[in-house]
Each structure stands twice: as structure tokens, then as C-alpha cells.
Design a protein around this motif. Structure first.
Motif, PDB file in Angstrom:
ATOM      1  N   LEU A 146    -117.819 -14.144 -36.281  1.00 15.60           N
ATOM      2  CA  LEU A 146    -118.258 -15.530 -36.094  1.00 15.60           C
ATOM      3  C   LEU A 146    -117.548 -16.441 -37.076  1.00 15.60           C
ATOM      4  O   LEU A 146    -117.495 -16.174 -38.279  1.00 15.60           O
ATOM      5  CB  LEU A 146    -119.761 -15.635 -36.315  1.00 15.60           C
ATOM      6  CG  LEU A 146    -120.692 -15.171 -35.197  1.00 15.60           C
ATOM      7  CD1 LEU A 146    -122.146 -15.323 -35.641  1.00 15.60           C
ATOM      8  CD2 LEU A 146    -120.439 -15.956 -33.914  1.00 15.60           C
ATOM      9  N   TYR A 163    -117.485 -20.380 -38.688  1.00 17.14           N
ATOM     10  CA  TYR A 163    -118.550 -21.336 -39.022  1.00 17.14           C
ATOM     11  C   TYR A 163    -117.947 -22.706 -39.323  1.00 17.14           C
ATOM     12  O   TYR A 163    -116.943 -22.820 -40.022  1.00 17.14           O
ATOM     13  CB  TYR A 163    -119.344 -20.876 -40.250  1.00 17.14           C
ATOM     14  CG  TYR A 163    -120.322 -19.774 -39.952  1.00 17.14           C
ATOM     15  CD1 TYR A 163    -121.656 -20.062 -39.667  1.00 17.14           C
ATOM     16  CD2 TYR A 163    -119.905 -18.451 -39.915  1.00 17.14           C
ATOM     17  CE1 TYR A 163    -122.548 -19.047 -39.356  1.00 17.14           C
ATOM     18  CE2 TYR A 163    -120.790 -17.432 -39.612  1.00 17.14           C
ATOM     19  CZ  TYR A 163    -122.110 -17.736 -39.335  1.00 17.14           C
ATOM     20  OH  TYR A 163    -122.996 -16.744 -39.034  1.00 17.14           O
ATOM     21  N   PRO A 192    -122.766 -21.406 -36.558  1.00  8.81           N
ATOM     22  CA  PRO A 192    -121.819 -20.592 -35.804  1.00  8.81           C
ATOM     23  C   PRO A 192    -120.910 -21.457 -34.945  1.00  8.81           C
ATOM     24  O   PRO A 192    -121.362 -22.362 -34.258  1.00  8.81           O
ATOM     25  CB  PRO A 192    -122.723 -19.694 -34.947  1.00  8.81           C
ATOM     26  CG  PRO A 192    -124.003 -19.619 -35.720  1.00  8.81           C
ATOM     27  CD  PRO A 192    -124.168 -20.959 -36.361  1.00  8.81           C
ATOM     28  N   GLU A 227    -124.436 -14.933 -30.304  1.00  6.50           N
ATOM     29  CA  GLU A 227    -123.919 -16.291 -30.110  1.00  6.50           C
ATOM     30  C   GLU A 227    -122.870 -16.401 -28.997  1.00  6.50           C
ATOM     31  O   GLU A 227    -122.694 -17.465 -28.418  1.00  6.50           O
ATOM     32  CB  GLU A 227    -123.286 -16.794 -31.418  1.00  6.50           C
ATOM     33  CG  GLU A 227    -124.220 -16.805 -32.616  1.00  6.50           C
ATOM     34  CD  GLU A 227    -125.324 -17.836 -32.491  1.00  6.50           C
ATOM     35  OE1 GLU A 227    -125.169 -18.795 -31.696  1.00  6.50           O
ATOM     36  OE2 GLU A 227    -126.345 -17.698 -33.201  1.00  6.50           O
TER      37      GLU A 227
END
Length: 477
Positions: free
Chosen positions: A148, A150, A155, A369
Motif C-alpha cells: 500500500l 500512502y 491508503p 483496500e
């Protein structure tokens, strides 16, 4: 070691033996004696009547400093340089009348400080290159491991573990460039006299300007410097201190950025700093594995960053040719900044060479996500399968909001894809949905960027540095 008086934790707990030795009184005052010898030798070579015995005796006593005798003299004279001159003269009696001839105290204090700072930068450079080498290997190993990304601590689009490491690496490469610039350009104060006019040396050489200039050149050469700062007052410009401490602050800030990122990654369970077999994370919570090395980097970096500002403040109030309010603070801040930065870079190498990556945890967090991030690709797939773009968008919007609500309120996994697969209004087969959410579809050129950055930027630095590396320092506490 006495336990009845204060000692700096930087000396007792954090900095390396090499950096401690560099900033020791033995090194500092041994340099003073070498500067006095270089001055006397150069003056004699240029015609000043200095006996050969004086130089012989000075050479024989460069390091056997009687610090008790120096303390006695300083108690009498209230002047540290004069105390050392007299103590040197005691063991080199033939030189007693010529030590420090034509010079002011800053001849030894300022030139000595610059020599120590240059050596300190050299020590830090070797350690920094070792960190860059280790972080480069880490980036290469994990260049294609999706993770992930950021933005705003939320996210965002995927990156890779290795690509993120290149962001840390690039900061250190920039710091190395700054350090190299300072190393290449740091001058000596040279032989400048009481207010920087060289008047005493002009008197010594009977008005011969060429000899005064040659004296300055010879002393710098003897101490391993190509030259001196072109002009000075009694001291060299304290802007030089600011420039050097800015290099240290830059390294500290880069290390702190890395440490902050790693502390968060460790809290996510994705990447962890090393943890000793018998290390205790908490005196109360036996299960704890705290990122204490990274936390220490942040703590020490805060100290270095606070010191760096004092150099500008000191420079700004050096009225005219000099004032003495620079002395006490420089005795403290310059060595302590080097010791703290040394400790930071040691910790940095220790962490980087022992990082533990947990791909399963990274993938689990991606899976929470990624369906949301894939919505644009899902819309395209649905339209290509015959769907109406606006209608498909609405279907995805409804199911994504419902899935997110179930995750937050009920602790359920992200089941957005399952919801879409069951909805007849969404015209994409379930097997196609899984293909759309392959993490490697979302990392862009991250793996290629890692390869290119290492090949084009980092590898030339490492090749130029060679294979030699400073001894690995154990993290002391």
C-alpha cells in the motif's frame, strides 16, 4: 569510570569509539601541538631564527601531554591556550621561547576545530556509504513486492516495498552529495594573526608580504589542506560551522524520516526493525516488540536539528573581528552534533541490515483496500462487456460503500468483489474480477524505477567508494 559525576550519554551509550577518540582532549590538543610544530618549521624554513633542537624536541612530544600540569597552568593563567603552550615548553625547553610565535589563540583552536570537523565528516561518510549499500540491496530484493502506498497517511495507489526504500535511499544520496561538497571545500583558518590582518607575521618577516603568504600556504599544506579561508577576522567565519552542522542536520532529518516511516510500518505489522533474541520490549507487557532503535533515531535527530540552529545564531552575533560568546557553545555543540549523528548512522545501518519484511501481512492489508482502488478498471471492464458506464458506476458505488461500512462497523473483510459478482446488473464474470485486482497491475513502473535508480544513481556511488567499509559498530544499548 567514575559514577559520581555526570557524563554525556552520547559518550557512554551511543557514539562509536572512533568518533569519541576524534573529539577527545588527547586528539584536540595533540593537533594543537602539531599546528605549533608546523608553524615553527615553516617559519624556520622561511628564515626565522628557530633552533633545530626546538623542532626536534617538539616532534618528540606531540602526544605525551601532561594534562595535570596543563590544569595547574590554566588555574593560574585562566587561559587554556597559554596553559598548553607552557606545558609544551616544559617538555621542549629549546622551543619554549618560540612556540606560538606570531600567532593568536585561534591559530590552534580554529584550525584544530576545522581539522576535527573534516575528519568527522570523513568518518560519517564511510558509515553513510555503508548504509546506502545495505539499503540498495534491500530495495533490489523487494523491488517487485506490492505494498500500500500512502498520501495524507491514507491508503493510496500501490507502490512496492523496494520502491519505497528508494525514497529513503534518495534522501541519503542527497545528503552524501552535500557532505562531499563540504569535504571538498572546507578550508583551514590558516596563519592570519590577531585580527586577521597578518600584521604580526609581516613584522616577523620584515615586511615581506610574499613570505607571509608562503607561511600560510606551508602550514596549511603541512596539515593536509590545500589552502586557507581567503580572509578572516580573529576567527574564521562561523558560517563554516553552520554549513557543516547543516550537513549533519540533513543526515539526521533523513534518518528520522526513515525511522518514522518504519515505526508506522511496524505498527501495521508489515516491516519490523531487528529484535534481539533476549531483547525485552516492555517491562510490563512481555509480548511487546517495540521499535526502540527507530525511536532512538528520532530522539537523537531532534537533538541534532536543535543544535544546527545555534550555529546560525552564533554567526549572526560575531561582532566585527570576533567576540568570545562563540567559545563555550562551540565546545559543546560541535562535538555533540558529530557524536549524535554518528550514533544515528550506526543505528541506521543496524536497522537496514536487519529489516524483517512480512509479505503475508502486506498482502492482507492490500486486500483490504485493493478492490476500492480497482473501481476504475472495473468500470472499464464492465463497459467493454456491454454495460452502461453511468449505470455500472452506480452499481460499484453502492456496493463499495456497503462493503466499507461492513468493514468499519462489523469488522468484516472487504467483500466488494463478491457483492459485484452476485449482482446481475454488473456484467463482468467473477474470474475477470479477480484478474482485475492483481496487485501488480497497480504498481506502475515501481520495479523498473528501482532498477533504473540503482543502476544510474546508486551503483556509481558504490563503485567509486570501493569495497572498504568501516567496522560494524554494535548498538551499545
Amino acid at each position: 569510570m567514575s559514577h559520581a559525576s555526570y557524563r554525556s550519554p552520547l559518550a557512554d551509550r551511543y557514539a562509536s569509539p572512533a568518533m569519541l577518540e576524534l573529539w577527545s582532549l588527547q586528539t584536540r590538543h595533540g593537533l594543537w601541538r602539531r599546528l605549533w610544530l608546523a608553524l615553527a618549521e615553516s617559519e624556520r624554513d622561511l628564515g626565522v631564527a628557530i633552533p633545530a633542537d626546538a623542532l626536534t624536541q617538539m616532534r618528540a612530544h606531540l602526544d605525551d601531554i601532561d594534562f595535570d600540569k596543563v590544569a595547574e597552568y590554566e588555574k593560574r593563567f585562566r587561559h587554556d591556550v597559554m596553559a598548553h603552550i607552557h606545558a609544551f615548553g616544559d617538555v621542549a625547553p629549546a622551543a619554549k621561547g618560540v612556540i606560538h610565535l606570531g600567532a593568536t589563540s585561534c591559530f590552534v583552536t580554529d584550525n584544530g576545530d576545522l581539522i576535527q570537523m573534516r575528519r568527522g565528516l570523513e568518518l560519517l561518510r564511510a558509515r553513510l556509504v555503508s548504509v546506502i549499500r545495505a539499503l540498495s540491496a534491500f530495495a533490489k530484493q523487494w523491488k517487485a513486492e506490492p505494498a500500500l502506498g500512502y498520501t495524507h497517511l491514507q491508503p493510496a495507489q500501490l507502490t512496492t516495498v523496494g520502491k519505497r526504500a528508494t525514497l529513503w535511499l534518495q534522501d541519503l544520496v542527497l545528503d552524501l552529495a552535500d557532505l562531499d561538497h563540504r569535504l571538498a571545500n572546507i578550508p583551514m583558518r590558516g596563519v592570519k594573526g590577531t585580527t586577521g590582518t597578518q600584521a604580526s607575521f609581516l613584522e616577523l618577516f620584515g615586511g615581506d608580504h610574499a613570505k607571509v603568504r608562503e607561511l600560510d600556504r606551508r602550514v596549511c599544506q603541512a596539515m593536509g589542506f590545500p589552502g586557507s579561508i581567503p580572509v578572516s577576522g580573529q576567527t574564521y567565519s562561523r558560517k563554516l560551522d553552520q554549513q557543516v552542522l547543516d550537513v549533519l542536520a540533513g543526515i539526521a532529518a533523513s534518518a528520522a524520516k526513515f525511522a518514522s516511516d518504519l515505526r508506522m510500518l511496524q505498527s501495521f505489522g508489515e516491516i519490523e526493525e531487528p529484535f534481539g533474541k533476549e531483547q525485552i520490549g516492555s517491562s510490563a507487557m512481555a509480548y511487546k516488540r517495540n521499535p526502540m532503535r527507530s525511536e532512538r533515531i528520532n530522539s537523537l535527530a531532534r537533538f541534532v536539528l536543535s543544535i544546527a540552529g545555534t550555529a546560525n545564531e552564533t554567526h549572526s552575533v560575531q561582532y566585527f573581528e570576533r567576540t568570545l560568546d562563540d567559545s563555550a557553545i562551540r565546545r559543546i555543540t560541535i562535538p555533540e552534533a558529530f557524536l549524535a549523528t554518528d550514533a544515528i548512522v550506526i543505528l541506521l545501518e543496524n536497522i537496514v541490515t536487519g529489516l524483517e519484511v512480512h509479505p503475508a501481512r502486506i498482502r492482507a492489508r492490500i486486500n483490504e483496500e485493493l478492490p476500492f482502488m480497482a473501481t476504475e478498471a472495473l468500470i472499464v471492464r464492465a463497459v467493454n462487456a456491454g454495460g452502461d458506464r453511468q449505470a455500472v458506476h452506480e452499481v460499484i458505488r453502492v456496493h463499495s460503500i456497503a462493503a466499507a461500512r461492513a468493514m468499519k462497523d462489523e469488522g468484516k473483510p472487504n467483500d466488494m468483489l463478491e457483492r459485484l459478482a452476485k449482482d446481475p446488473a454488473f456484467p463482468v464474470p467473477s474470474e475477470d474480477l479477480a484478474a482485475v485486482t492483481d496487485p501488480m497491475r497497480f504498481v506502475g513502473r515501481a520495479p523498473q524505477q528501482v532498477d533504473e535508480f540503482l543502476a544510474e544513481v546508486v551503483d556509481p556511488i558504490l563503485v567509486a567508494a570501493g569495497e572498504a567499509a568501516p567496522p560494524k559498530e554494535e548498538v551499545r544499548v
